[in-house]
Design a protein around this motif. Structure first.
Motif, PDB file in Angstrom:
ATOM      1  N   PHE A  26       0.949  -1.089   0.059  1.00 32.18           N
ATOM      2  CA  PHE A  26       0.162  -0.018   0.068  1.00 32.18           C
ATOM      3  C   PHE A  26       0.901   1.327   0.164  1.00 32.18           C
ATOM      4  O   PHE A  26       0.452   2.087  -0.636  1.00 32.18           O
ATOM      5  N   ASN A  27       1.939   1.178   0.846  1.00 28.02           N
ATOM      6  CA  ASN A  27       2.587   2.419   0.965  1.00 28.02           C
ATOM      7  C   ASN A  27       3.507   2.577  -0.538  1.00 28.02           C
ATOM      8  O   ASN A  27       4.005   3.629  -0.711  1.00 28.02           O
ATOM      9  N   GLY A  28       3.878   1.599  -1.154  1.00 24.81           N
ATOM     10  CA  GLY A  28       4.516   1.566  -2.306  1.00 24.81           C
ATOM     11  C   GLY A  28       3.479   2.337  -3.338  1.00 24.81           C
ATOM     12  O   GLY A  28       4.105   2.976  -4.022  1.00 24.81           O
ATOM     13  N   LEU A  29       2.314   2.072  -3.280  1.00 24.70           N
ATOM     14  CA  LEU A  29       1.284   2.706  -4.193  1.00 24.70           C
ATOM     15  C   LEU A  29       1.275   4.353  -3.902  1.00 24.70           C
ATOM     16  O   LEU A  29       1.307   5.240  -4.724  1.00 24.70           O
ATOM     17  N   LEU A  30       1.600   4.736  -2.372  1.00 22.68           N
ATOM     18  CA  LEU A  30       1.478   5.923  -2.037  1.00 22.68           C
ATOM     19  C   LEU A  30       2.659   6.659  -2.634  1.00 22.68           C
ATOM     20  O   LEU A  30       2.670   7.766  -2.940  1.00 22.68           O
ATOM     21  N   ALA A  31       3.751   6.024  -2.363  1.00 24.43           N
ATOM     22  CA  ALA A  31       5.168   6.340  -2.578  1.00 24.43           C
ATOM     23  C   ALA A  31       5.179   6.825  -4.431  1.00 24.43           C
ATOM     24  O   ALA A  31       5.689   7.529  -4.897  1.00 24.43           O
ATOM     25  N   MET A  32       4.257   5.893  -5.088  1.00 22.00           N
ATOM     26  CA  MET A  32       4.367   6.001  -6.555  1.00 22.00           C
ATOM     27  C   MET A  32       3.460   7.648  -6.950  1.00 22.00           C
ATOM     28  O   MET A  32       3.798   8.273  -7.720  1.00 22.00           O
ATOM     29  N   ILE A  33       2.501   7.792  -5.910  1.00 18.75           N
ATOM     30  CA  ILE A  33       1.486   8.816  -6.346  1.00 18.75           C
ATOM     31  C   ILE A  33       2.411  10.105  -5.877  1.00 18.75           C
ATOM     32  O   ILE A  33       2.888  11.161  -6.518  1.00 18.75           O
ATOM     33  N   VAL A  34       3.344  10.087  -4.839  1.00 18.50           N
ATOM     34  CA  VAL A  34       4.248  11.223  -4.465  1.00 18.50           C
ATOM     35  C   VAL A  34       5.243  11.328  -5.490  1.00 18.50           C
ATOM     36  O   VAL A  34       5.726  12.356  -5.884  1.00 18.50           O
ATOM     37  N   GLY A  35       5.824  10.249  -6.127  1.00 16.43           N
ATOM     38  CA  GLY A  35       6.909  10.103  -7.065  1.00 16.43           C
ATOM     39  C   GLY A  35       6.368  10.830  -8.449  1.00 16.43           C
ATOM     40  O   GLY A  35       7.471  11.245  -9.135  1.00 16.43           O
ATOM     41  N   THR A  36       5.130  11.101  -8.637  1.00 14.25           N
ATOM     42  CA  THR A  36       4.908  11.754  -9.991  1.00 14.25           C
ATOM     43  C   THR A  36       5.181  13.122  -9.898  1.00 14.25           C
ATOM     44  O   THR A  36       5.507  13.799 -10.709  1.00 14.25           O
TER      45      THR A  36
END
Length: 596
Positions: A26-36
């Motif tokens: 789940f935090n990997g998904l959040l990190a992807m959002i921040v990473g944009t």
């Protein structure tokens, strides 16, 4: 009874580990959002394969980072404190801190063009008030913590249902395929020089894409092909110039820019280069002048674009020629380029010479013979011109310590005793090459029309070594301090003793020859050479390794943030911390055109 308790403990730990895996995902998904947010700094892909690579790279990289964070921080706690309430709270706090750190890294990257490191953190901490605006830095962590606590409890209550869906292995396989695929694609892109993919190499933190150019080529895969479609179009994230130019030339003088590779300022003396030495005394000479780099591609880039070498990797310059050259063309000037063939392949920006009519000198018989050809080509071209012209003549012999066959040259002199025996030989051979170049300069300049504005300078300096790697890394004054002399028609001789650099050549010609009234910061990192610069530093190098020249010290920094500080003569290393204010200005200048 004891066995039952052990079994219950194992089941609890097993459930916590399963929960931890899903929480990490789940935090990997959040990190992807921040990473944009990183993409707003480097620009978005413009082709389907660019988006495809970015998708698998993003999924693989941030899932990997989330798993590593879980393995280091959360997994040991699962074994030490196998209590769900405590673990969920700690996990939410750790995840919040990690995401805030990632968010802060996106801010630092957008402002400075580098990821967090001890070096970058020191700079960012000194500039904290400028990086963090408003109250978002308070509200955002609270919001993230609320999301993390909600997710942690949601997953814990439903972990058994999630396990029954048997999605774990599928998710792991999908993420693994994305991670491996991104590296395999990058291997191919690196070998084939696909900039649509390789330009994202440094975008994400802790990203080290695999490369295998030599492996690919050894197996018969052609690595020389280029993608010449919309993938090479300029990114719209960089503004060059920032504002449209307002130029009106009152009179159109002919302009000659004579650039010599590897021309050291301290070697222009009456014995080695008698003509240039006398010419310097009779015109405007700049006694403290520096190139923008220690090699051809960065030196020439700073000279023609007036920008720091860190911009040389920007895709826009594969399609955008120097603004100064375009402005001369728009003003009705004929443009001529006279250059050795190998230097065309050394330029950092592929569009650097696009607006010129090139006359290329073959180097079959060496650099000196090619320089003789270039001089002849220029004289022939110049005599045939009917309109105002701008010519760039590039001579290369000193780079290779070269002289033509049968050249008599000058007598040798005693070299600096601090030089090694091999360096002493190169020192005198270098003098011979400079003496040859001096005669070529005389052959060009002595036959010019009297109203010609002449700029003579070195592209870069020179150290006495035949080791190309050593020359590439060396950013000492010998490598970057070059002569600069300008002949203004009908002007008296003068000496400029304040420090100047290649960045000032473009603003000087744009302002005083083309009549441009824009603020020079619209298109250049420099100011007019005719007035002292307000900056207390000069950036020298590219995005991989660069030096900051200040009044009393020189700081050399690599792409990973490691730095060394030397005295102003580059003789002694100073064990001190770097000055943050100047470095912040340097990093901001390297990002300024991206922020408009």
């Amino acid at each position: 009874m004891v066995e039952r308790k052990k079994q219950m403990s194992r089941d609890r730990v097993s459930r916590l580990i399963n929960w931890g895996h899903w929480f990490a995902f789940f935090n990997g998904l959040l990190a992807m959002i921040v990473g944009t947010r990183y993409l707003s700094s480097v620009g978005y892909p413009e082709t389907w394969f660019g988006w495809g690579y970015l998708a698998v790279s993003t999924i693989g990289q941030f899932s990997f980072l989330a798993f590593i964070a879980y393995l280091i921080c959360l997994f040991p706690l699962t074994l030490i404190l196998p209590y769900s309430k405590i673990l969920r709270g700690l996990a939410a706090v750790i995840a919040t801190l990690s995401l805030c750190l990632l968010l802060y890294d996106t801010i630092v990257y957008a402002d400075y063009g580098m990821h967090l490191s001890p070096f970058a953190f020191d700079i960012a901490w000194a500039d904290l008030s400028a990086l963090l605006h408003g109250t978002s830095y308070i509200v955002t962590p609270i919001a993230i913590l609320a999301i993390e606590l909600t997710a942690a409890n949601f997953l814990w209550k439903r972990i058994e249902k999630i396990q029954k869906l048997n999605l774990g292995n599928k998710v792991i396989a999908f993420v693994g395929v994305c991670f491996v695929s991104s590296h395999l694609i990058h291997i191919w892109a690196d070998a084939a020089d696909i900039t649509e993919i390789t330009r994202f190499d440094d975008t994400y933190p802790l990203s080290y894409p695999a490369t295998a150019r030599s492996f690919m080529e050894s197996h018969g895969i052609d690595g020389s092909s280029q993608i010449n479609d919309e993938a090479t179009q300029a990114s719209n994230t960089l503004s060059y110039p920032i504002q449209p130019l307002q130029c009106q030339a009152d009179s159109k003088s002919n302009v000659l820019m004579l650039t010599i590779d590897s021309l050291r300022a301290d070697m222009v003396d009456a014995k080695t280069m008698p003509f240039l030495h006398q010419y310097t005394e009779q015109n405007q000479s700049f006694t403290q002048h520096y190139s923008g780099g220690n090699q051809f591609k960065t030196g020439m880039f700073s000279l023609l674009y007036g920008l720091q070498g860190s911009y040389g990797d920007a895709r826009i310059f594969n399609n955008t020629s120097p603004l100064m050259i375009r402005s001369f063309k728009q003003a009705g000037y004929e443009l001529g380029l006279f250059i050795p063939e190998t230097n065309l392949n050394l330029r950092s920006a592929q569009a650097m010479f696009n607006d010129f009519t090139p006359v290329i000198a073959e180097e079959t018989n060496g650099s000196a013979e090619a320089d003789i050809l270039s001089v002849g080509h220029f004289k022939q071209w110049q005599s045939a011109q009917q309109r105002p012209w701008f010519a760039l003549v590039n001579l290369k012999a000193p780079e290779n310590f070269d002289t033509p066959v049968g050249f008599l040259g000058i007598e040798t002199v005693k070299a600096d005793p601090n030089l090694k025996p091999a360096q002493k030989v190169l020192f005198n051979q270098y003098r011979q090459s400079l003496n040859f170049i001096d005669k070529q300069i005389q052959a060009i300049v002595s036959e010019l029309p009297s109203d010609t504005l002449v700029v003579i300078t070195g592209v870069n300096g020179k150290i006495f070594t035949s080791n190309s790697d050593e020359a590439l890394r060396n950013l000492s004054p010998e490598s970057v301090r070059v002569p600069l002399v300008i002949h203004w028609p009908n002007a008296l001789a003068s000496k400029v003793n304040y420090r100047t650099s290649h960045y000032g050549v473009v603003p000087t010609l744009m302002t005083h020859v083309l009549g441009c009234t824009n603020n020079t910061s619209d298109y250049s990192a420099g100011r007019s050479l005719l007035q002292p610069s307000k900056e207390t530093w000069i950036y020298i190098g590219d995005s991989r390794i660069f030096a900051i020249y200040q009044q009393s010290e020189i700081t050399v920094i690599d792409r990973h943030g490691k730095y060394r500080i030397y005295d102003e003569n580059f003789e002694h290393r100073l064990h001190k911390k770097m000055s943050a204010p100047e470095l912040i200005q340097v990093l901001r200048e390297g990002r300024r055109l991206y922020n408009h």
